[in-house]
Scaffold this motif. Structure first.
Motif, PDB file in Angstrom:
ATOM      1  N   ALA A 222       5.260   9.157  -9.301  1.00  0.00           N
ATOM      2  CA  ALA A 222       5.359  10.166  -8.243  1.00  0.00           C
ATOM      3  C   ALA A 222       4.018  10.393  -7.559  1.00  0.00           C
ATOM      4  N   VAL A 223       2.946  10.482  -8.339  1.00  0.00           N
ATOM      5  CA  VAL A 223       1.608  10.721  -7.766  1.00  0.00           C
ATOM      6  C   VAL A 223       1.190   9.566  -6.871  1.00  0.00           C
ATOM      7  N   LEU A 224       1.377   8.343  -7.334  1.00  0.00           N
ATOM      8  CA  LEU A 224       0.940   7.180  -6.554  1.00  0.00           C
ATOM      9  C   LEU A 224       1.752   7.046  -5.271  1.00  0.00           C
ATOM     10  N   ARG A 225       3.038   7.293  -5.346  1.00  0.00           N
ATOM     11  CA  ARG A 225       3.865   7.167  -4.139  1.00  0.00           C
ATOM     12  C   ARG A 225       3.548   8.290  -3.139  1.00  0.00           C
ATOM     13  N   ARG A 226       3.234   9.469  -3.637  1.00  0.00           N
ATOM     14  CA  ARG A 226       2.809  10.523  -2.715  1.00  0.00           C
ATOM     15  C   ARG A 226       1.512  10.146  -2.013  1.00  0.00           C
ATOM     16  N   PHE A 227       0.586   9.555  -2.750  1.00  0.00           N
ATOM     17  CA  PHE A 227      -0.669   9.131  -2.126  1.00  0.00           C
ATOM     18  C   PHE A 227      -0.405   8.122  -1.013  1.00  0.00           C
ATOM     19  N   LEU A 228       0.483   7.171  -1.254  1.00  0.00           N
ATOM     20  CA  LEU A 228       0.768   6.184  -0.220  1.00  0.00           C
ATOM     21  C   LEU A 228       1.393   6.841   1.015  1.00  0.00           C
ATOM     22  N   ARG A 229       2.222   7.840   0.813  1.00  0.00           N
ATOM     23  CA  ARG A 229       2.856   8.518   1.952  1.00  0.00           C
ATOM     24  C   ARG A 229       1.843   9.338   2.753  1.00  0.00           C
ATOM     25  N   GLU A 230       0.901   9.973   2.062  1.00  0.00           N
ATOM     26  CA  GLU A 230      -0.010  10.924   2.713  1.00  0.00           C
ATOM     27  C   GLU A 230      -1.462  10.431   2.699  1.00  0.00           C
ATOM     28  N   ARG A 231      -1.646   9.139   2.545  1.00  0.00           N
ATOM     29  CA  ARG A 231      -2.984   8.593   2.274  1.00  0.00           C
ATOM     30  C   ARG A 231      -4.018   9.000   3.328  1.00  0.00           C
ATOM     31  N   GLU A 232      -3.697   8.840   4.587  1.00  0.00           N
ATOM     32  CA  GLU A 232      -4.685   9.111   5.636  1.00  0.00           C
ATOM     33  C   GLU A 232      -5.150  10.564   5.594  1.00  0.00           C
ATOM     34  N   ALA A 233      -4.229  11.483   5.460  1.00  0.00           N
ATOM     35  CA  ALA A 233      -4.593  12.903   5.445  1.00  0.00           C
ATOM     36  C   ALA A 233      -5.342  13.268   4.172  1.00  0.00           C
ATOM     37  N   LEU A 234      -4.932  12.715   3.043  1.00  0.00           N
ATOM     38  CA  LEU A 234      -5.593  13.036   1.773  1.00  0.00           C
ATOM     39  C   LEU A 234      -7.026  12.525   1.746  1.00  0.00           C
ATOM     40  N   VAL A 235      -7.237  11.326   2.250  1.00  0.00           N
ATOM     41  CA  VAL A 235      -8.596  10.777   2.293  1.00  0.00           C
ATOM     42  C   VAL A 235      -9.463  11.594   3.245  1.00  0.00           C
ATOM     43  N   ALA A 236      -8.921  11.946   4.391  1.00  0.00           N
ATOM     44  CA  ALA A 236      -9.692  12.740   5.361  1.00  0.00           C
ATOM     45  C   ALA A 236     -10.079  14.097   4.792  1.00  0.00           C
ATOM     46  N   ALA A 237      -9.224  14.671   3.948  1.00  0.00           N
ATOM     47  CA  ALA A 237      -9.488  16.004   3.393  1.00  0.00           C
ATOM     48  C   ALA A 237     -10.662  16.018   2.426  1.00  0.00           C
ATOM     49  N   LEU A 238     -11.114  14.837   1.983  1.00  0.00           N
ATOM     50  CA  LEU A 238     -12.221  14.765   1.029  1.00  0.00           C
ATOM     51  C   LEU A 238     -13.582  14.685   1.698  1.00  0.00           C
TER      52      LEU A 238
END
Length: 459
Positions: free
Chosen positions: A120-136
């Motif tokens: 679940a965690v890995l698939r969520r990352f793939l779905r939201e990858r661009e936004a999650l990376v930008a948030a860091l």
């Protein structure tokens, strides 16, 4: 994008081993030491994966905290951050589908109850990858993948270069060879590499024995390696022997001042010699005619020194000892030259050892500086008047370099710091090897500090 070669271990095993390596580092263990205990069939893959993860550990740990605020068990967490690093934008070693599938399989085998969570965690990352990376981007540890104290130390020491230094630590280092002059010239060995299908080029005029491979290769693939025709040694490390022996002359020679070579019969100490690359280089340049004593506190690591010497058909007296305890090993004969390659933070070789940044603590730096000072104080009286001591560290921190030598000179009026136009002082691991002064070389090398100290004759 590629998938594992059919003959290699399945990816889930490599992911599991890589995760164990990452967790070992997070538990405070050396990655190099851990890899020696890793099963041989997965060791190369585990090393490659763990290097990738450790270079991005600040970011993926922050990412995991966003994706799963409640930390899972350590073995699951290590697997997650390993998989997240390999799914990071720009990583292309494996297809996304393969990576997720094999990470879930690894979870089933190491923590079955958590396999669904990992999926679940890995698939969520793939779905939201661009936004999650930008948030860091506002997190400096996630941005630079170094502890905050390390960043602050570089900002103080190198205000114009700290960002470039942090970025350079993220790069894969070149593989550099040192050609044994007793076995042939560098140009001849370059021809042999070409015949073997290995592309390489000279490092530059500052490193006459150095060849840089276009791509790293196992040493077994290098022509004549077992026979001692060449050794693996970074170009910065190849400066130690010529600086001490005198094939590189100081720029501050007075008119008419002669700078003698240390050659046949010179009594030379390598005080912290393991694993023996600089020890061997000293004898290579001197035609194996130095009266050379090699010390190290670690008897096990001294075996590597002896093995290197034997492969290169060179000799030295190899003795386990703490160089600071001179009464235990010194026979009373003053030395013509001393190489003190002192224990240090290894902050200049993070490209080769990406675990170092995560293992070190801010309190380590003054503790290491104290050891360096004790070694200098213990060895200086063992040097002949007119003799020379080369102080070296593979560090970019000034506390272990310029500050250390400035303090030593304040305590010792009989010491002169000899100056060089290139190849000494603080050498930074940047494309032009830049420093506060003009560029010191053209090759990309490890970070080092060298100071050649000459003992003034008694009044």
């Amino acid at each position: 994008m590629s998938t594992p070669h059919p003959s290699s271990p399945p990816l889930h095993r490599l992911l599991s081993a890589g995760a164990d390596a990452v967790q070992a580092v997070r538990d405070g263990h050396s990655l190099t030491e851990w890899l020696t205990r890793c099963p041989a069939d997965v060791r190369p893959g585990a090393q490659a994966l763990s290097f990738t993860v450790l270079r991005r550990l600040g970011a993926v740990q922050a990412l995991r905290a966003r994706l799963a605020p409640k930390a899972p068990p350590p073995r699951v967490d290590a697997l997650l951050v390993t998989a997240l690093a390999l799914l990071w934008p720009g990583e292309t070693a494996y297809t996304e589908h393969t990576l997720v599938d094999q990470a879930v399989e690894a979870a089933r085998r190491r923590a079955p109850k958590n396999a669904g969570f990992v999926n679940a965690v890995l698939r969520r990352f793939l779905r939201e990858r661009e936004a999650l990376v930008a948030a860091l981007q506002d997190d400096p540890i996630a941005t630079w993948n170094h502890p905050r104290w390390w960043q602050e130390q570089l900002q103080r020491d190198w205000p114009d270069h700290w960002q470039a230094l942090l970025s350079a630590n993220q790069q894969r280092p070149p593989m550099t060879l040192r050609v044994n002059p007793a076995q042939g010239s560098p140009s001849h060995y370059l021809d042999r590499l070409t015949e073997a299908g290995i592309a390489a080029h000279p490092a530059g005029d500052l490193w006459p024995q150095a060849l840089v491979l276009d791509e790293p290769r196992p040493v077994q693939a290098l022509p004549g390696f077992a026979e001692g025709d060449a050794s693996v040694q970074d170009a910065s490390a190849q400066l130690a022997a010529p600086l001490l022996l005198g094939t590189m002359a100081p720029q501050d020679l007075a008119p008419g001042e002669h700078w003698p070579m240390l050659g046949a019969g010179a009594h030379v100490l390598d005080a912290c010699s393991a694993p023996g690359g600089k020890t061997a280089h000293l004898q290579e340049l001197a035609g194996n005619r130095l009266d050379l004593l090699a010390l190290d506190t670690d008897a096990k690591r001294l075996e590597r020194v002896q093995q290197n010497l034997e492969r290169l058909q060179l000799t030295a007296r190899v003795t386990p000892a703490d160089a600071r305890n001179t009464q235990a090993w010194w026979d009373g004969r003053p030395f013509d030259g001393i190489l003190l390659d002192a224990p240090c933070s290894a902050s200049g070789i993070v490209r080769r050892h990406p675990d170092v940044r995560w293992l070190r603590r801010a309190t380590d730096i003054p503790a290491l500086a104290q050891i360096q000072s004790e070694l200098l104080e213990a060895l200086w009286p063992l040097l002949k008047p007119g003799g020379r001591l080369l102080y070296a560290t593979c560090s970019v921190f000034k506390a272990e370099g310029q500050d250390q030598i400035d303090a030593f000179l304040q305590r010792h009026g009989d010491a002169r710091w000899r100056q060089f136009t290139r190849g000494a002082g603080h050498l930074l691991p940047l494309a032009d090897n830049a420093s506060q002064e003009p560029p010191r070389g053209a090759a990309v090398t490890d970070g080092f500090f060298y100071a050649l100290l000459q003992k003034l004759p008694s009044a």
